[in-house]
Motif scaffolding. Structure first.
Motif, PDB file in Angstrom:
ATOM      1  N   VAL A   1      29.734   2.748   1.058  1.00  0.00           N
ATOM      2  CA  VAL A   1      29.844   3.611  -0.121  1.00  0.00           C
ATOM      3  C   VAL A   1      28.442   3.876  -0.650  1.00  0.00           C
ATOM      4  O   VAL A   1      27.806   2.994  -1.236  1.00  0.00           O
ATOM      5  CB  VAL A   1      30.720   2.964  -1.212  1.00  0.00           C
ATOM      6  CG1 VAL A   1      30.843   3.910  -2.407  1.00  0.00           C
ATOM      7  CG2 VAL A   1      32.097   2.626  -0.661  1.00  0.00           C
TER       8      VAL A   1
ATOM      9  N   GLN B   1      29.215   9.031  -3.404  1.00  0.00           N
ATOM     10  CA  GLN B   1      29.603   9.248  -4.782  1.00  0.00           C
ATOM     11  C   GLN B   1      28.365   9.304  -5.661  1.00  0.00           C
ATOM     12  O   GLN B   1      27.295   8.829  -5.281  1.00  0.00           O
ATOM     13  CB  GLN B   1      30.545   8.138  -5.274  1.00  0.00           C
ATOM     14  CG  GLN B   1      29.914   6.761  -5.373  1.00  0.00           C
ATOM     15  CD  GLN B   1      30.881   5.718  -5.918  1.00  0.00           C
ATOM     16  OE1 GLN B   1      32.087   5.813  -5.716  1.00  0.00           O
ATOM     17  NE2 GLN B   1      30.360   4.727  -6.617  1.00  0.00           N
TER      18      GLN B   1
ATOM     19  N   ARG C   1      35.450   1.736  -5.024  1.00  0.00           N
ATOM     20  CA  ARG C   1      35.748   2.933  -4.229  1.00  0.00           C
ATOM     21  C   ARG C   1      36.135   2.529  -2.811  1.00  0.00           C
ATOM     22  O   ARG C   1      37.106   3.052  -2.235  1.00  0.00           O
ATOM     23  CB  ARG C   1      34.529   3.851  -4.208  1.00  0.00           C
ATOM     24  CG  ARG C   1      34.712   5.114  -3.368  1.00  0.00           C
ATOM     25  CD  ARG C   1      35.736   6.065  -3.976  1.00  0.00           C
ATOM     26  NE  ARG C   1      35.984   7.201  -3.088  1.00  0.00           N
ATOM     27  CZ  ARG C   1      35.204   8.290  -3.028  1.00  0.00           C
ATOM     28  NH1 ARG C   1      34.125   8.377  -3.810  1.00  0.00           N
ATOM     29  NH2 ARG C   1      35.506   9.274  -2.220  1.00  0.00           N
TER      30      ARG C   1
END
Length: 322
Positions: free
Chosen positions: A37, A62, A73
């Motif tokens: 992520v 993100q 996430r």
């Protein structure tokens, strides 16, 4: 469905992330997926993270929201019954997944398993920690008879990179704390879990933690944020079983004294005073660091903190633990 989901939060760790992911690729347990992520990195690390790996590795991007949000996430995307959270500057030994999955399958009541680690530089750390903090090896359940000091030690011993958990247990207790939090987002989750489910601890050192990259001595580089559960203690009280409320109250007193002392170290006496006023009273004088927390609540601590910071720059690494 893979057996394990590995979540790697990434924020400006281009110099380390490939090394970290290679340690996952080298696992003896091969049935895993990896979710990197990218939390708004600006150093090109995201491109490096997936370029040299197979289809089990995927990248999610993100806007920067902090480590808790990045881990959550990945947690939302996790498709396996077990989940591990490897920081982008740490490394797993080849047996990390195999040994810890075996423990979780041997102890079906355990929400998670937590292992020992090496520090780089510094070498073995876990043995000293077990000796000094009296952590019990094996399956541990918090009970009304548990010393709050032991709960404090277990929370401090547990790190994202050293824990393998049941995915549903992490989800059940809300995942990592978010709301822009940059400190103790993991300890907040662990405390909620520990109060409600058993954990398994063992000493086998299956992780290498990069001390310099992860800034384990950050207390002595800049003032740290206050833990979320000391800003709003209902985060823990709302999930605490009634029988464990006395343990939780003393846990919060101990953590408040520690944080007030750190604030005093940086001359932040007003913040220390607020914590002391809310969490401790004269009858708590036996609480660890009580005296230092009280001293830190006074303007007199400012020159004392300056001297302490000067001395800390020459302190050995062991004294710089968070």
């Amino acid at each position: 469905m893979p057996r394990v989901t590995v979540v790697v939060p990434l924020y400006n760790k281009a110099s380390y992330v490939v090394r970290s992911l290679k340690s996952v690729a080298a696992q003896t347990l091969r049935d895993f997926e990896v979710i990197v992520v990218d939390d708004g990195s600006t150093d090109g690390g995201a491109e490096l993270a997936t370029a040299a790996f197979d289809s089990r590795f995927r990248l999610i991007r993100q806007t920067n929201a902090g480590p808790g949000a990045a881990r959550n996430r990945g947690l939302r995307e996790a498709g396996a019954p077990y989940v591990g959270f490897l920081d982008a500057d740490d490394r797993w030994m080849p047996e990390f997944l195999a040994e810890n999955v075996a423990i979780l399958e041997r102890y079906p009541s355990a929400a998670a398993v937590n292992c020992g680690w090496y520090e780089d530089p510094g070498g073995s750390f876990a043995a000293r920690w077990w000796r000094d903090c009296h952590i019990e090896e094996g399956l541990v359940t918090i009970s009304p008879g548990t010393r709050a000091e032991d709960l404090v030690a277990m929370i401090a011993y547990t790190n994202p990179s050293t824990m393998l958990a049941r995915t549903e247990s992490v989800r059940r207790w809300g995942g990592f704390y978010e709301h822009g939090c940059r400190y103790a987002e993991d300890a907040t989750l662990y405390t909620r879990m520990f109060l409600n489910e058993p954990f398994h601890f063992h000493r086998r050192e299956l992780v290498t933690m990069d001390v310099g990259a992860s800034e384990l001595c950050r207390n002595y580089r800049s003032v740290r944020p206050i833990e979320p559960f000391l800003i709003d203690e209902s985060i823990l009280y709302d999930v605490c079983p009634p029988a464990l409320l006395p343990v939780l109250r003393r846990f919060l007193k101990i953590r408040a004294c520690k944080t007030a002392s750190v604030l005093g170290f940086w001359g932040e006496w007003r913040g220390a005073n607020e914590l002391a006023r809310r969490f401790i009273s004269p009858r708590d004088w036996r609480t660890p660091l009580f005296g230092l927390a009280v001293l830190s609540s006074s303007p007199l601590v400012t020159p004392i903190g300056w001297v302490a910071r000067s001395l800390a720059t020459r302190a050995p690494r062991d004294s710089l633990r968070p």
